[in-house]
Every structure is written in structure tokens, then in C-alpha cells.
Design a protein around this motif. Sequence first.
Motif, PDB file in Angstrom:
ATOM      1  N   MET A 219       0.813  -1.213   0.000  1.00 19.59           N
ATOM      2  CA  MET A 219       0.000   0.000   0.000  1.00 19.59           C
ATOM      3  C   MET A 219       0.846   1.262   0.000  1.00 19.59           C
ATOM      4  O   MET A 219       0.379   2.334  -0.395  1.00 19.59           O
ATOM      5  CB  MET A 219      -0.895   0.041   1.243  1.00 19.59           C
ATOM      6  CG  MET A 219      -1.983  -0.984   1.299  1.00 19.59           C
ATOM      7  SD  MET A 219      -2.872  -0.786   2.863  1.00 19.59           S
ATOM      8  CE  MET A 219      -3.860  -2.283   2.871  1.00 19.59           C
ATOM      9  N   LEU A 220       2.100   1.139   0.455  1.00 18.46           N
ATOM     10  CA  LEU A 220       2.917   2.328   0.704  1.00 18.46           C
ATOM     11  C   LEU A 220       3.080   3.178  -0.546  1.00 18.46           C
ATOM     12  O   LEU A 220       3.018   4.409  -0.494  1.00 18.46           O
ATOM     13  CB  LEU A 220       4.285   1.899   1.248  1.00 18.46           C
ATOM     14  CG  LEU A 220       5.086   2.966   2.002  1.00 18.46           C
ATOM     15  CD1 LEU A 220       4.279   3.500   3.173  1.00 18.46           C
ATOM     16  CD2 LEU A 220       6.407   2.385   2.490  1.00 18.46           C
ATOM     17  N   GLY A 221       3.315   2.497  -1.690  1.00 18.81           N
ATOM     18  CA  GLY A 221       3.480   3.254  -2.935  1.00 18.81           C
ATOM     19  C   GLY A 221       2.232   4.047  -3.277  1.00 18.81           C
ATOM     20  O   GLY A 221       2.306   5.219  -3.648  1.00 18.81           O
ATOM     21  N   VAL A 224       1.762   6.960  -0.675  1.00 21.74           N
ATOM     22  CA  VAL A 224       2.625   8.128  -0.946  1.00 21.74           C
ATOM     23  C   VAL A 224       2.139   8.869  -2.186  1.00 21.74           C
ATOM     24  O   VAL A 224       2.099  10.105  -2.218  1.00 21.74           O
ATOM     25  CB  VAL A 224       4.090   7.671  -1.112  1.00 21.74           C
ATOM     26  CG1 VAL A 224       4.959   8.821  -1.600  1.00 21.74           C
ATOM     27  CG2 VAL A 224       4.628   7.126   0.203  1.00 21.74           C
ATOM     28  N   GLY A 225       1.742   8.102  -3.220  1.00 21.27           N
ATOM     29  CA  GLY A 225       1.263   8.736  -4.442  1.00 21.27           C
ATOM     30  C   GLY A 225       0.014   9.572  -4.230  1.00 21.27           C
ATOM     31  O   GLY A 225      -0.071  10.713  -4.679  1.00 21.27           O
ATOM     32  N   VAL A 226      -0.962   9.005  -3.510  1.00 19.82           N
ATOM     33  CA  VAL A 226      -2.207   9.737  -3.246  1.00 19.82           C
ATOM     34  C   VAL A 226      -1.929  10.937  -2.340  1.00 19.82           C
ATOM     35  O   VAL A 226      -2.477  12.023  -2.548  1.00 19.82           O
ATOM     36  CB  VAL A 226      -3.261   8.807  -2.606  1.00 19.82           C
ATOM     37  CG1 VAL A 226      -4.460   9.599  -2.097  1.00 19.82           C
ATOM     38  CG2 VAL A 226      -3.720   7.773  -3.620  1.00 19.82           C
ATOM     39  N   ALA A 227      -1.072  10.735  -1.325  1.00 16.51           N
ATOM     40  CA  ALA A 227      -0.721  11.851  -0.439  1.00 16.51           C
ATOM     41  C   ALA A 227      -0.075  12.982  -1.242  1.00 16.51           C
ATOM     42  O   ALA A 227      -0.361  14.162  -1.017  1.00 16.51           O
ATOM     43  CB  ALA A 227       0.227  11.367   0.662  1.00 16.51           C
ATOM     44  N   ALA A 228       0.785  12.609  -2.197  1.00 24.39           N
ATOM     45  CA  ALA A 228       1.431  13.626  -3.041  1.00 24.39           C
ATOM     46  C   ALA A 228       0.405  14.348  -3.906  1.00 24.39           C
ATOM     47  O   ALA A 228       0.459  15.569  -4.070  1.00 24.39           O
ATOM     48  CB  ALA A 228       2.498  12.962  -3.928  1.00 24.39           C
ATOM     49  N   VAL A 229      -0.566  13.589  -4.464  1.00 25.64           N
ATOM     50  CA  VAL A 229      -1.617  14.207  -5.284  1.00 25.64           C
ATOM     51  C   VAL A 229      -2.414  15.211  -4.458  1.00 25.64           C
ATOM     52  O   VAL A 229      -2.637  16.356  -4.871  1.00 25.64           O
ATOM     53  CB  VAL A 229      -2.558  13.127  -5.862  1.00 25.64           C
ATOM     54  CG1 VAL A 229      -3.801  13.776  -6.466  1.00 25.64           C
ATOM     55  CG2 VAL A 229      -1.840  12.316  -6.933  1.00 25.64           C
ATOM     56  N   VAL A 528      -9.081  -3.377  -2.990  1.00 28.75           N
ATOM     57  CA  VAL A 528      -9.179  -3.102  -1.545  1.00 28.75           C
ATOM     58  C   VAL A 528      -7.847  -2.567  -1.024  1.00 28.75           C
ATOM     59  O   VAL A 528      -7.796  -1.623  -0.231  1.00 28.75           O
ATOM     60  CB  VAL A 528      -9.601  -4.364  -0.776  1.00 28.75           C
ATOM     61  CG1 VAL A 528      -9.414  -4.179   0.727  1.00 28.75           C
ATOM     62  CG2 VAL A 528     -11.058  -4.698  -1.062  1.00 28.75           C
ATOM     63  N   MET A 529      -6.746  -3.163  -1.515  1.00 21.36           N
ATOM     64  CA  MET A 529      -5.421  -2.733  -1.074  1.00 21.36           C
ATOM     65  C   MET A 529      -5.125  -1.302  -1.519  1.00 21.36           C
ATOM     66  O   MET A 529      -4.680  -0.466  -0.728  1.00 21.36           O
ATOM     67  CB  MET A 529      -4.365  -3.693  -1.622  1.00 21.36           C
ATOM     68  CG  MET A 529      -3.105  -3.791  -0.765  1.00 21.36           C
ATOM     69  SD  MET A 529      -1.929  -4.996  -1.410  1.00 21.36           S
ATOM     70  CE  MET A 529      -2.890  -6.490  -1.325  1.00 21.36           C
ATOM     71  N   THR A 530      -5.409  -1.014  -2.804  1.00 24.53           N
ATOM     72  CA  THR A 530      -5.118   0.339  -3.307  1.00 24.53           C
ATOM     73  C   THR A 530      -6.084   1.364  -2.719  1.00 24.53           C
ATOM     74  O   THR A 530      -5.696   2.497  -2.446  1.00 24.53           O
ATOM     75  CB  THR A 530      -5.189   0.373  -4.843  1.00 24.53           C
ATOM     76  OG1 THR A 530      -6.432  -0.171  -5.272  1.00 24.53           O
ATOM     77  CG2 THR A 530      -4.068  -0.438  -5.466  1.00 24.53           C
ATOM     78  N   LEU A 531      -7.352   0.964  -2.541  1.00 24.45           N
ATOM     79  CA  LEU A 531      -8.328   1.889  -1.970  1.00 24.45           C
ATOM     80  C   LEU A 531      -7.975   2.216  -0.518  1.00 24.45           C
ATOM     81  O   LEU A 531      -8.071   3.376  -0.092  1.00 24.45           O
ATOM     82  CB  LEU A 531      -9.734   1.297  -2.053  1.00 24.45           C
ATOM     83  CG  LEU A 531     -10.877   2.191  -1.586  1.00 24.45           C
ATOM     84  CD1 LEU A 531     -10.923   3.468  -2.412  1.00 24.45           C
ATOM     85  CD2 LEU A 531     -12.209   1.465  -1.677  1.00 24.45           C
ATOM     86  N   ILE A 535      -7.153   5.903   0.838  1.00 27.25           N
ATOM     87  CA  ILE A 535      -7.809   6.590   1.958  1.00 27.25           C
ATOM     88  C   ILE A 535      -6.773   7.082   2.969  1.00 27.25           C
ATOM     89  O   ILE A 535      -6.841   8.218   3.453  1.00 27.25           O
ATOM     90  CB  ILE A 535      -8.832   5.646   2.628  1.00 27.25           C
ATOM     91  CG1 ILE A 535      -9.987   5.378   1.656  1.00 27.25           C
ATOM     92  CG2 ILE A 535      -9.356   6.240   3.928  1.00 27.25           C
ATOM     93  CD1 ILE A 535     -10.926   4.295   2.105  1.00 27.25           C
ATOM     94  N   LEU A 536      -5.797   6.219   3.274  1.00 34.87           N
ATOM     95  CA  LEU A 536      -4.710   6.647   4.173  1.00 34.87           C
ATOM     96  C   LEU A 536      -3.921   7.792   3.542  1.00 34.87           C
ATOM     97  O   LEU A 536      -3.490   8.721   4.228  1.00 34.87           O
ATOM     98  CB  LEU A 536      -3.786   5.466   4.482  1.00 34.87           C
ATOM     99  CG  LEU A 536      -4.369   4.354   5.356  1.00 34.87           C
ATOM    100  CD1 LEU A 536      -3.397   3.175   5.438  1.00 34.87           C
ATOM    101  CD2 LEU A 536      -4.657   4.872   6.770  1.00 34.87           C
TER     102      LEU A 536
END
Length: 597
Positions: A219-221, A224-229, A528-531, A535-536
Motif C-alpha cells: 500500500m505504501l506506494g 505516498v502517491g495519493v498523499a502527493a496528489v 481493496v489494497m489500493t483503496l 484513503i490513508l
Amino acid sequence: RPDSGEYVILDKNVRNLSDNELANLRNQLAGFVFQQFHLLRRIDAQGNVYLPRIYSGDSHDIDNDTMKQLRAVDLEDRATHKPSELSGGQQQRVAIARALINDPTILYADEPTGNLDSKSEHDILAILKSLNDRGKTIIMVTHETEIAKYAKRIIRMRDGRIISDERKGELPPSEKGRGTIKDILIAERSYLNKAEVVGYFRQALSTIVSNRVRSFLSMLGILVGVAAVIAMLALGSGAKVSIAERLKTLGSNLLSIRGGSSRHHGVASGVDAVTRFTSKDVEAIQSLGPLINRVSGVVSGSAQVVNRSDNWNTRVEGVGYDYGEMRAVTPEVGRWFTQEEMNRRAKVAIIGTTVLKKLFGEENPIGSTIKINRINFNIIGIAPEKGSMGHRDHDDVVYIPLSTGMHRMFGKDYLDGMYVEVSDGNSTRLAQRKIEELIKKRHRLLQTKDTFHIRDMSEIQEMLSSTMNTMSTLLGIIAAISLIVGGIGIMNIMLVSVTERTREIGLRKAIGARKIDIMAQFLIESIVMTLSGGILGIFLGSMAAIGLSLFAGWAIKITVFSVVLATTFSVIVGLFFGLWPAKKASELNPVEALRYE
């Protein structure tokens, strides 16, 4: 499907059946009890037992039926225990309960006691005999003569050939088929129902929780990607809003006119060639009719401003009556100049927020007196905050009436420039041409190049807005690359998971899972993993953006669009990068997968 020859079941040649039809046969007609048990290690006994029901599409009373089967094999009290917490005999009884959950016509048992102690062996055989006595057809494969004695019919094979067929007394009548069994078993169903999807989600969560560290690293990748977006879009949106507020100070449909000097081969033609604007020019431009809305002259210069013991060097601008609304600097605290103050060259001033902080701090300056170049001025207002643009602080300014600036402060009989507000934004080009012709005529200029300059402020607005949009897009693309990298990580993990879970996939297909079921299982796990990572990531990105706002003072704006975009993108990443591993898993042969080491 047989390698050679053929076999017919329920008047259907198995060789001619589709994959879905074969899966339905394995799910409805047959129940399998394996020598190696083949229980899923990460789910409890109850979860293992109801697994075939997921693939049957029948969710009616599934929990009660599961407990009924566990009760039948005397394991009701062990329903919530995982296989690692059960003995060999208990695991085999769970496997029997699983084989019976769909009430199959035939029960196949492959060396069902091969890995058990003598007591467990006796218990399992007693259960099988009881089922057979009640009319359940059981086909058991064994090398043990002692085990074979329990059967009422014994077929011996050697080197693939039948060498004897022994019957012991009368066989009990077998169970009758359930309704139109041919239609039920052979009917092809190529869709997923609600019960199956819910079951896959439950198992996906179970898989993720049972492999916490690996799942989190996967999930980490995405996280980090969503957090960056989220963080970058928040910063980009905040910057756009901030710049939009500052652009308002430029005014709308505004032309800026500044004087220059005529040049020949880069050399000024002399002082007489310098274009000087006067109040008459303001009146002449205003007389161009409905094309022009308002006009204001401007003079400016640096000055030392003093309040008691505090002093500050700032920019002083003498402006016309309409300047406040044209440039959006009308005070929110205090008031703008009156026309009467303009006419009598009143010594009144409006200060910017930077000057306010330097000379008054938190004190209210309205009504106070300051000295500008040793001349007393009464403060009547505070200009709204406009911020900095480039190296220039637009709040480090003092506004005074134009007449006061020209005659009392700077001693000028000309204007440094003019601002013209065009009535309609679509007429800006026409107004600019008319103004050029008017100035050229009034000042008897042979050319307009270099003698004066007219700048369209709306072009500056469009340029800055375009630049910000480009920067926001670039930030979003950079963040999206992080998501794609994270998606590749998910795909790698899912491919590894397919290899690790080959025997599990074989089991699922053996008890009736179709290709679409296996694909759905792995796709849902990936989503589920990417979602979850998405969310995180939304939470982390929001916290990062707020942190930058608090500690770096950057403007941020977290929009619903950015949250929806990041979430949707994370789901799409899960779907896209989970597709190949899911397809690979769905195409495994159940026999080969079960034998995989």
C-alpha cells in the motif's frame, strides 16, 4: 477433461463442457475430501466450510447451514479456530463438512485417513460410513485394505486397469437428484451475484489482515502517491486562489499607460521628446465615450514616513478619485478620498498593511497623524492586503490624493502614468487603438513606438493564470507518476501472491470457482489494497498540506475534486495493475495447481 477416451455424466460428455459448466459440476454434483485437507490457513473453520457456497451463488441461510455441517462432524465448538489450531483429525472433519455444504450427489475422498492417527482414522471412517448409510454415494481412493473393507463395493485397479469388482451385499438406494438436476448442474452462469462479491470482499480483507506487513508495504506506494496528489493539488489550488485574489488588484479590463522617450538607434532624442501626460489627457481619454468607463492619473515616488519615534521608507502614490475601485484598493477599514478632498489638495492618506505594521503595530491608525517627507497627513483608511508579487510588496504603499501628490509632495505638473478602465473586455483592443491615436494627435507624435507604452493588464492576468494552471498540471502529473509506481508495486506483489497461493487457487477451482470468480477475487484484493492505501494517503496528504500551511505559510485549498480524483485514480490503479495477476490466476489448471509445491 480426460487425456483420452471419454466419460458421460448426466447424459453430458464432459469433454464438450465449457469451463463454467465444469465448475458448476464440481460445485454442485461433487464434494471433495483431500488427503492433504487443503484448508485455507488464514481463515477459520467456519470460513473454510462455507467457501463452496460462495461459488454456488446461494447465500440463503449460509451461516446456519455452515454451523449445521460443523455440528454434524462434532466441531461446532471449534468454528472460530484456524486450521493451525486444529488437529489432523479435526482438519479432515472440517474438509468433510466443506464437501457436504452444497449437499453434493457424490462425495469423492482421496486417502481421507492417510495423514491421521488410528483414533482420528476411525472417527473419519465412522462419519463417511454414516453418510453412506443415509444414501450418500461415496467414492474413496485408498491403498489400505483395512480401509477398503468399510466399503460395500470394492474396485481394484493396477497400472490403470480394473482387475476386480467386488460387491458386498445389497447396495443402499442412492439419493435422488434435486429437482431438474441436469438444468441446475449444467446451466452456465457467467455473472457474479451480491453474495459472491460480499464473500470476496470478506476474504480480501482477511488476506490483507493476515499479511499485514507485506500488505502495508504494498500500500505504501499508493499511499505516498495519493498523499502527493492531495498535497500538491491543495498547494496548487491554494496558490491559484491566492494569485486570483492578487490579480483582482490589477483590475478588470484595465489599460496602463506610461510615458517614454523617442529613440533613434538606441539614443534618446532629448528631453523635449519625452511624452508627458497631464490632467487634460485624462479628460480627453474620458471623452472617448461609452468605450471608456473610468480614467485615473497617477504620480509616485519614494518617501520617508514617520509616526512618533518610528519611521519607514515606502512608496507614495498620488491617485485619482476612481483609482480605488479601478484597482480594488478601496479600504475595508476607514474610507476612500472624497472629490472635495481631491479638489482642495487635502493632506489625507490611506496606508498599506506593511506600513501599518511598521509604524503602528496592532494599534488602530485611523485618525492618527503621520509625517510624509516632513508634511503632516491624517490617516483616513487602511488599504486591503494584496500581498507580494515578485520582489515587490504591494502592501508597502501610502495612497494620497492625486492633486496633493503633484503639488504638495512631488512638485510635478505632469502625470507619471494613467489607468484606463474599458467598459467591455471585448473592446480592449479597439480602446487601445483609439487611445493611441488620441495621444499621438494631442502630443503631435510622428510615431508611438517608445514614446509611450500601453499595457493590457488583462493579458498579464491571463498569463499568470495560464502559468498557474500549467504548474498545477505539472504537479498533478508528478504526483500521478508516484501512483503509477505504486501500482507497479501492487502488481508485483499480486504476481508473487498468485505464485504463493497456487494451491489455494487450485482448491477454489476444485470446489467450483469459475475463471470469473478467481479474477474477481484477486481484482477485489488489489482494489481493496489500493483503496485502503488511497484513503490513508488522503489523510496523510491533507495533514502534509495543513503542515505546510502552518509552518511555511503557504496557501492551501483541499478540494472535493482532488479527494475524488485521488480515490478514483487509486481504484483504477488497483483495477489496472491487478488485472494481469488476476487473469494469470484464473487460467491455472485446478489439478496442476493442487499438486503445486
